[in-house]
Scaffold this motif. Structure first.
Motif, PDB file in Angstrom:
ATOM      1  N   ALA A 287      41.633  85.126 104.162  1.00 39.46           N
ATOM      2  CA  ALA A 287      42.448  85.893 103.389  1.00 39.46           C
ATOM      3  C   ALA A 287      43.582  84.984 102.804  1.00 39.46           C
ATOM      4  CB  ALA A 287      43.035  87.033 104.292  1.00 39.46           C
ATOM      5  N   PHE A 288      44.105  84.131 103.773  1.00 38.87           N
ATOM      6  CA  PHE A 288      45.088  83.250 103.200  1.00 38.87           C
ATOM      7  C   PHE A 288      44.800  82.463 101.964  1.00 38.87           C
ATOM      8  CE2 PHE A 288      45.768  78.507 103.446  1.00 38.87           C
ATOM      9  CZ  PHE A 288      46.874  78.512 102.821  1.00 38.87           C
ATOM     10  N   ASN A 289      43.268  81.881 101.972  1.00 46.44           N
ATOM     11  CA  ASN A 289      42.901  81.315 100.745  1.00 46.44           C
ATOM     12  C   ASN A 289      42.862  82.115  99.675  1.00 46.44           C
ATOM     13  OD1 ASN A 289      41.692  78.525 101.043  1.00 46.44           O
ATOM     14  ND2 ASN A 289      41.204  79.369 103.285  1.00 46.44           N
ATOM     15  N   LEU A 290      42.628  83.518 100.035  1.00 46.51           N
ATOM     16  CA  LEU A 290      42.807  84.673  98.470  1.00 46.51           C
ATOM     17  C   LEU A 290      43.888  84.303  98.014  1.00 46.51           C
ATOM     18  CD1 LEU A 290      40.513  87.726  99.598  1.00 46.51           C
ATOM     19  CD2 LEU A 290      39.921  85.695  98.227  1.00 46.51           C
ATOM     20  N   VAL A 291      45.139  84.381  98.908  1.00 50.33           N
ATOM     21  CA  VAL A 291      46.437  84.598  98.619  1.00 50.33           C
ATOM     22  C   VAL A 291      46.618  83.036  97.453  1.00 50.33           C
ATOM     23  CG1 VAL A 291      48.792  84.414  99.114  1.00 50.33           C
ATOM     24  CG2 VAL A 291      47.256  85.647 100.432  1.00 50.33           C
ATOM     25  N   GLY A 292      46.046  82.072  98.227  1.00 49.25           N
ATOM     26  CA  GLY A 292      46.206  80.875  97.775  1.00 49.25           C
ATOM     27  C   GLY A 292      45.721  80.636  96.045  1.00 49.25           C
ATOM     28  N   THR A 293      44.461  80.900  95.912  1.00 47.50           N
ATOM     29  CA  THR A 293      43.784  81.147  94.774  1.00 47.50           C
ATOM     30  C   THR A 293      44.445  82.042  93.820  1.00 47.50           C
ATOM     31  OG1 THR A 293      42.179  82.856  95.575  1.00 47.50           O
ATOM     32  CG2 THR A 293      41.475  80.214  95.761  1.00 47.50           C
ATOM     33  N   GLY A 294      44.793  83.151  94.381  1.00 48.21           N
ATOM     34  CA  GLY A 294      45.723  84.285  93.514  1.00 48.21           C
ATOM     35  C   GLY A 294      46.944  83.254  92.970  1.00 48.21           C
ATOM     36  N   VAL A 295      47.522  82.749  93.860  1.00 45.68           N
ATOM     37  CA  VAL A 295      48.633  81.805  93.218  1.00 45.68           C
ATOM     38  C   VAL A 295      48.400  80.956  92.271  1.00 45.68           C
ATOM     39  CG1 VAL A 295      50.738  80.368  93.939  1.00 45.68           C
ATOM     40  CG2 VAL A 295      50.248  82.284  95.489  1.00 45.68           C
ATOM     41  N   PHE A 296      47.327  80.133  92.413  1.00 46.22           N
ATOM     42  CA  PHE A 296      46.825  79.138  91.542  1.00 46.22           C
ATOM     43  C   PHE A 296      46.434  79.903  90.169  1.00 46.22           C
ATOM     44  CE2 PHE A 296      45.438  76.853  95.616  1.00 46.22           C
ATOM     45  CZ  PHE A 296      46.655  76.500  95.861  1.00 46.22           C
TER      46      PHE A 296
ATOM     47  N   LEU B  68      55.591  78.947  97.258  1.00 49.21           N
ATOM     48  CA  LEU B  68      55.103  78.491  95.612  1.00 49.21           C
ATOM     49  C   LEU B  68      54.888  79.633  94.739  1.00 49.21           C
ATOM     50  CD1 LEU B  68      53.541  75.909  94.687  1.00 49.21           C
ATOM     51  CD2 LEU B  68      51.502  76.941  95.327  1.00 49.21           C
ATOM     52  N   LEU B  69      54.436  80.830  95.348  1.00 49.90           N
ATOM     53  CA  LEU B  69      54.857  81.998  94.266  1.00 49.90           C
ATOM     54  C   LEU B  69      55.883  82.162  93.724  1.00 49.90           C
ATOM     55  CD1 LEU B  69      53.223  84.412  93.237  1.00 49.90           C
ATOM     56  CD2 LEU B  69      53.746  85.473  95.196  1.00 49.90           C
ATOM     57  N   GLY B  70      57.103  81.910  94.500  1.00 46.64           N
ATOM     58  CA  GLY B  70      58.277  81.984  93.785  1.00 46.64           C
ATOM     59  C   GLY B  70      58.630  80.813  92.949  1.00 46.64           C
TER      60      GLY B  70
ATOM     61  N   HIS C 246      64.298  67.300  94.472  1.00 52.06           N
ATOM     62  CA  HIS C 246      65.385  67.963  93.454  1.00 52.06           C
ATOM     63  C   HIS C 246      64.176  68.702  92.525  1.00 52.06           C
ATOM     64  CE1 HIS C 246      69.188  68.863  92.180  1.00 52.06           C
ATOM     65  NE2 HIS C 246      68.898  68.522  90.744  1.00 52.06           N
ATOM     66  N   ASP C 247      63.069  68.964  92.972  1.00 52.10           N
ATOM     67  CA  ASP C 247      62.249  69.380  92.090  1.00 52.10           C
ATOM     68  C   ASP C 247      61.249  70.546  92.963  1.00 52.10           C
ATOM     69  OD1 ASP C 247      60.251  68.930  89.554  1.00 52.10           O
ATOM     70  OD2 ASP C 247      59.149  69.251  91.261  1.00 52.10           O
ATOM     71  N   LEU C 248      61.431  71.684  92.535  1.00 53.67           N
ATOM     72  CA  LEU C 248      60.755  72.555  93.430  1.00 53.67           C
ATOM     73  C   LEU C 248      59.268  72.452  93.945  1.00 53.67           C
ATOM     74  CD1 LEU C 248      62.207  75.929  91.939  1.00 53.67           C
ATOM     75  CD2 LEU C 248      62.784  74.734  94.036  1.00 53.67           C
ATOM     76  N   PHE C 249      58.333  71.743  92.846  1.00 50.31           N
ATOM     77  CA  PHE C 249      57.155  71.452  93.394  1.00 50.31           C
ATOM     78  C   PHE C 249      56.980  70.442  94.425  1.00 50.31           C
ATOM     79  CE2 PHE C 249      52.750  69.993  93.287  1.00 50.31           C
ATOM     80  CZ  PHE C 249      51.960  71.359  93.564  1.00 50.31           C
ATOM     81  N   ASN C 250      57.960  69.579  94.021  1.00 48.18           N
ATOM     82  CA  ASN C 250      57.746  68.296  95.065  1.00 48.18           C
ATOM     83  C   ASN C 250      58.369  68.754  96.194  1.00 48.18           C
ATOM     84  OD1 ASN C 250      59.887  65.683  95.737  1.00 48.18           O
ATOM     85  ND2 ASN C 250      57.829  65.269  95.427  1.00 48.18           N
ATOM     86  N   LEU C 251      59.062  69.681  96.560  1.00 46.32           N
ATOM     87  CA  LEU C 251      59.570  70.069  97.704  1.00 46.32           C
ATOM     88  C   LEU C 251      58.629  71.117  98.194  1.00 46.32           C
ATOM     89  CD1 LEU C 251      63.317  71.166  96.670  1.00 46.32           C
ATOM     90  CD2 LEU C 251      62.702  69.556  98.305  1.00 46.32           C
ATOM     91  N   TYR C 252      57.818  71.813  97.695  1.00 44.81           N
ATOM     92  CA  TYR C 252      56.442  72.272  98.345  1.00 44.81           C
ATOM     93  C   TYR C 252      55.815  71.431  98.957  1.00 44.81           C
ATOM     94  CZ  TYR C 252      51.724  74.145  98.401  1.00 44.81           C
ATOM     95  OH  TYR C 252      50.619  74.386  98.639  1.00 44.81           O
TER      96      TYR C 252
END
Lengths: 508, 91, 314, 115
Positions: free
Chosen positions: D34-43, A196-198, A149-155
């Motif tokens: 490249a996937f890792n770049l996306v990941g670090t960007g999100v982080f 995760l971005l969302g 029920h938590d979006l990060f836990n769901l990630y």
């Protein structure tokens, strides 16, 4: 195991609470899989079967509690209140998925041992270790998805599913399966990154990952729209929605039968379930919007194009795999259909489709596995006479096919009926055409698969290996469940109502 | 004082950047290994400057980790740049 | 002003390195650029005020990921040239560029329109922190408030390892991973591999220990342990382990098992699963961190080594 | 605009850059990079969110920091699996890219298992 069982009984007998059961439903398969890694694949089967008993018991206890109290069961893990802590929650929808998953995992565990024997004297084989660990991992991760029920836990749960499902693709070591697995992995990785971005966008505006809190707070603005879009696209890649379905047919058809059944019946539904949560629980205002119509167009593309591809297949397992890609399309029709008066019908149609397709498809892949074991191949043109060697399994296949096509009184019939009626209620006629055309295509490819199995055998036909009677009755049981769902639809609809947020039109 | 130290850290970053441009225009693997080393030492310098100018003493731990891992990365680099031995080429 | 120079320089530098790692033709250059990028990100995280993440990013992103990618690149190397020439058509490139640029633009608008004041759980976390008896709020989040996420994550590591073992060819099952390393007893590498690990292990123990109250913790410590183990393996001072050994298996699952065990204990002696018994909160957290440090170190190292490739006995 | 937002813009650029690399680069290893770049960007985006949430006497919101630490470890595990699969693919088939066209046919169960 004994300790777990003991505290479990204690928990179940407590007058209030019972939320610990939700954690246990995830924890138990995890502890079992850790023990398999520790002791080796030789004990994989024993530990898995031993964990099935308490596992089914926990699932039953959760279902019983939710059904009798008719309210959602919640647990704040470790006693920390959201938004700082995280919550697990079982509503009626979760219960339906938990029960389906537990039954299918049990069926796979009973079906599989023949394929993963460890020779005497060896501590383990590669396949015995990996299969049993990943079977339990799929169980745990799906339960996390359904209860999260938590979006990060769901990630984290989404990532668990990917790590559990991908090894099943290349487990058998056939040529081409590593390629299929790698395609799957890249789609899954990019999918979870977009998801995760969302969640990051939502957190930046609302400071929480808790679904209830977010649902109460979100506005219908562009930030929420963008994050819903990102999460949906990411999850669509993981669900293998057209045109991102490329990895699915080779991945599913190249796996061992038990693994194919898990992947097609359950794993793709895990990421779809999350889309359902996002659209129906987090941001229901977006259903029926142009964005939802676009999702529906992709769904229609899957129904029609993957349906045609399924008709053109010459091999049974590939045909079933393309059928999965096509049937997934129906699930995405519910987002445009869930508009106005069609809202509740669309949701329940989608849920009926998940459940009946799950049981029917698991039954079909397992039957296909038995056919390959008996004939040594799955070329449709040369499958004549299979019915004679495995009559019970053939009946199961027919039942499952009827459910997929949507013939009354199967679960598939209720699913497609609900979708049609929500299309009518919301006056969206183009979708009616898609649903009907998809039904015709399903009928066409299922007829193709069946006609070769039922036709009389050449005199010389002999199965390569004796057909397992346990397996035959197992696949029949699954097909019968798909039928049962349609004969007693009230059980499903009454469960689905529990813990749902108020209907959209009742909101301010 | 903090202002001066942070400016110094900024200058180190710029110096490292100029070094990196030179290195990536070189074409040999050894040049590229130099890049990792340059970032290792440059990073440590920046981190230590930051530690005394406001980021807190914990930044020294990062410097320590960077120092260890830059050395480790170089070793990995050397090993991977070597031609495979007979036992390796079996794969 | 000084901050602008420092942060601006840093950002331009790591963006340039990131672009290099995408656009350069040579795979080895791309990987080197990526290692440099990982180390630079460590600096970026210090600039963003999180030493905890800086340590993790520098150790995992720069160090261990670098070792992993270099191992792969040296094996894939001769396939490069064929692959470089096979590119998808410019039409699909244009479309992809357009979509990515659109997403970037949307994200930039979003970043510039973030709400003021920013929502934050920091006050809640600081308010609840005393109950956990640890001083580092990130450790509080990881091991108390959201311990369930962290537990699942330790399981992810185990699954990834079993998944990698699943790629073993059946003949090599029960063997050792990685190539044979022939030691050169007087070489520079052997010298380094004798010199560094004692420091590395010491720093790892330090990071684990301060993790309760200062930046640090099991991931950072475990990563350092893994790096030191890999170093001694690469120098040929010790051989890679046989994967079926019970001791090794125990080391892999120890962290998650201890975590699960303490979580289960909460059912009996506290208010529920994953609730630590009052009075023993910090002890429980340290116990979980200690067991996890070992498991994370071993698992990360084995993830880099890959599946068995040679028999246990030559 | 202060320098924290600059990091946010950098994060957006990294995500776009990485996504472009994942889609267009034919080589598997480069896709993983490249996937890792996306990941670090999100982080990094989480880092910006955390930094802006600095309150109660600490430098940032600790919850996103914990998300990032978890995310970095998960992304590493994923990269390790992807790299190992790419190496396996190379040693089995000699391929280090995806074929340009999708597979017309999945493995035939009658085909012999790979060695």
């Amino acid at each position: 195991m004994m300790h777990t069982l003991h505290s479990l009984l204690e928990t179940a007998s407590r007058p209030h609470g019972g939320g610990d059961l939700l954690v246990l439903a995830i924890l138990l398969p995890i502890v079992a899989l850790l023990l398999i890694v520790l002791t080796g694949g030789r004990f994989g089967r024993a530990i898995t079967l031993a964990s099935l008993v308490p596992g089914l018991f926990i699932t039953g206890a959760i279902a019983h509690r939710v059904w009798t109290t008719r309210t959602a069961l919640v647990e704040r893990v470790g006693g920390w209140e959201p938004p700082l802590g995280l919550m697990l929650r079982a509503d009626g929808l979760s219960v339906l998925m938990l029960v389906t998953t537990a039954l299918l995992v049990a069926a796979v565990a009973l079906y599989a041992p023949r394929d993963f024997r460890v020779p005497a004297g060896a501590p383990e084989t590669r396949t015995s270790l990996v299969f049993w660990v990943m079977l339990l991992a799929i169980w745990a991760s799906l339960n996390s998805i359904f209860l999260g029920h938590d979006l990060f836990n769901l990630y984290v749960a989404l990532e668990l599913i990917a790590f559990a499902a991908i090894p099943l693709v290349y487990l058998e070591g056939k040529k081409g399966t590593v390629m299929a697995g790698l395609r799957y992995l890249l789609f899954a990785l990019m999918g979870s990154m977009l998801y995760l971005l969302g969640t990051a966008l939502l957190y930046s505006h609302y400071g929480t990952m808790d679904l209830t809190r977010l649902a109460a707070a979100v506005n219908r603005d562009w930030v929420v729209a963008l994050s819903v879009a990102l999460m949906t696209v990411g999850l669509m890649a993981k669900t293998a929605l057209f045109p991102m379905h490329l990895w699915l047919p080779p991945a599913h058809s190249g796996a061992t039968p038990a693994a194919s059944a898990l992947l097609s019946a359950l794993v793709v539904k895990g990421s779809f379930f999350l889309i359902l949560r996002i659209w129906f629980d987090l941001a229901p205002a977006f259903t029926g919007t142009p964005g939802a119509q676009a999702v529906g167009v992709l769904g229609a593309g899957a129904v029609l194009i993957c349906g045609v591809l399924a008709v053109r297949q010459t091999r049974l397992k590939l045909l079933i795999a393309y059928s999965t890609a096509a049937q997934i399309g129906y699930l995405f029709l519910i987002f445009p259909l869930a508009k106005g008066a069609g809202f509740e019908r669309a949701l329940s149609g989608g849920v009926f489709h998940i459940l009946s397709h799950g049981f029917a498809k698991a039954s079909m892949f397992m039957t296909a596995g038995m056919i390959v074991a008996a004939c040594g191949h799955d070329r449709l043109a040369e499958l004549r006479g299979v019915m004679k060697t495995m009559p019970v399994a053939t009946i199961a296949f027919v039942l499952a096919a009827l459910s997929l096509v949507g013939v009354p009184p199967t679960g598939g019939f209720i699913a497609k009926g609900q979708l049609l009626s929500s299309a009518v209620l919301s006056a969206q006629w183009p979708w009616v055409v898609v649903i009907l055309a998809g039904g015709l295509l399903t009928g066409a490819y299922m007829f193709r698969a069946l006609s070769s199995c039922i036709s009389p055998a050449p005199l010389s036909f002999q199965p390569l290996a004796p057909v397992s009677r346990i397996r035959e009755w197992l696949v029949l049981a699954l097909a019968v469940i798909a039928l049962w769902i349609g004969m007693f639809p009230g059980v499903t609809t009454r469960t689905l109502e529990i813990g749902r947020p108020a209907p959209l039109e009742a909101r301010p | 004082m903090d202002e001066v130290l942070r400016s110094a850290a900024g200058l180190v970053v710029i110096a490292v950047a100029l070094g990196l441009i030179r290195i990536f225009r070189g074409s040999r693997d050894a040049d590229r290994m130099m890049a990792v080393q340059l970032i290792g030492t440059g990073g440590i310098a920046v981190m230590l400057l930051l530690a005394v100018s406001g980021a807190g003493p914990a930044a020294i731990d990062v410097a320590l980790t960077l120092a260890l891992l830059a050395a480790f990365a170089s070793v990995a680099f050397v090993k991977s740049a070597q031609p495979p031995r007979p036992a390796e080429s079996r794969e | 002003m000084s901050e602008a120079i420092l942060h601006g320089g840093l950002i331009l530098l790591f963006l340039a390195v990131a672009a290099t790692s995408v656009f350069t033709r040579d795979t080895f250059s791309a990987i080197t650029a990526f290692i440099v990028y990982g180390l630079l990100l460590g600096l970026a995280w210090v600039a963003l005020g999180s030493i905890d993440v800086a340590l993790t990013e520098a150790a995992l992103g720069g160090g261990i990921t670098g070792a992993l990618l270099l191992r792969a690149a040296s094996r894939l190397r001769h396939a490069d040239h064929a692959a470089e020439t096979r590119r998808t058509g410019p039409a699909s490139h244009g479309l992809a560029a357009l979509a990515c640029a659109g997403l970037t633009a949307a994200l930039i608008v979003l970043v510039l329109s973030l709400p003021h004041p920013a929502p934050s759980l920091a006050p809640l976390a600081m308010e609840a922190l005393p109950a956990t008896h640890v001083g580092n709020p990130v450790t509080g989040v990881l091991l108390a408030f959201r311990a369930w996420d962290t537990f699942l994550e330790t399981v992810v590591l185990v699954l990834a390892l079993v998944a990698i073992w699943g790629l073993t060819s059946d003949a090599m099952w029960g063997g050792r991973p990685g190539p044979v390393q022939i030691p050169e007893p007087d070489g520079n590498l052997a010298f380094l591999a004798r010199l560094l690990p004692p420091f590395g292990v010491l720093i790892a123990i330090y990071l684990f220990w301060v993790g309760a109250d200062e930046p640090g913790g099991k991931f950072q410590a475990g990563t350092l342990l893994a790096a030191m183990w890999l170093l001694t393996l690469q120098a040929g001072l010790i051989d890679a382990p046989v994967l079926s050994r019970l001791r090794l298996r125990l080391a892999i699952v120890l962290g998650p098992l201890v975590f699960a065990g303490i979580g289960l204990l909460g059912l009996v002696v506290s208010s529920g699963l994953f609730a630590y018994p009052p009075g023993f909160v910090k002890a429980c957290i340290l116990l979980i961190e200690a067991a996890s440090t070992v498991s994370i170190g071993v698992t990360l190292c084995l993830l880099v080594l890959g599946p068995p490739e040679r028999p246990a006995t030559p | 605009m202060n320098t924290t937002e600059w990091f946010g813009i950098a994060a957006a650029l990294l995500i776009g850059l990485g996504l472009f690399g994942v889609i267009t680069h034919p080589m598997l290893l480069r896709k993983i990079l490249a996937f890792n770049l996306v990941g670090t960007g999100v982080f990094l985006l989480f880092g910006v969110i955390a930094r802006r949430g600095a309150a109660a006497g600490i430098d940032g919101d600790p919850v996103p920091h914990a998300f990032v630490i978890t995310g970095i470890v998960v992304a590493f595990s994923a990269s390790a699996l992807a790299v190992t699969m790419a190496l396996k693919l190379k040693s089995d088939t000699g391929e280090s890219t995806f074929p340009d066209d999708p597979p017309a046919d999945a493995p035939d169960p009658a085909a012999p298992p790979r060695p």
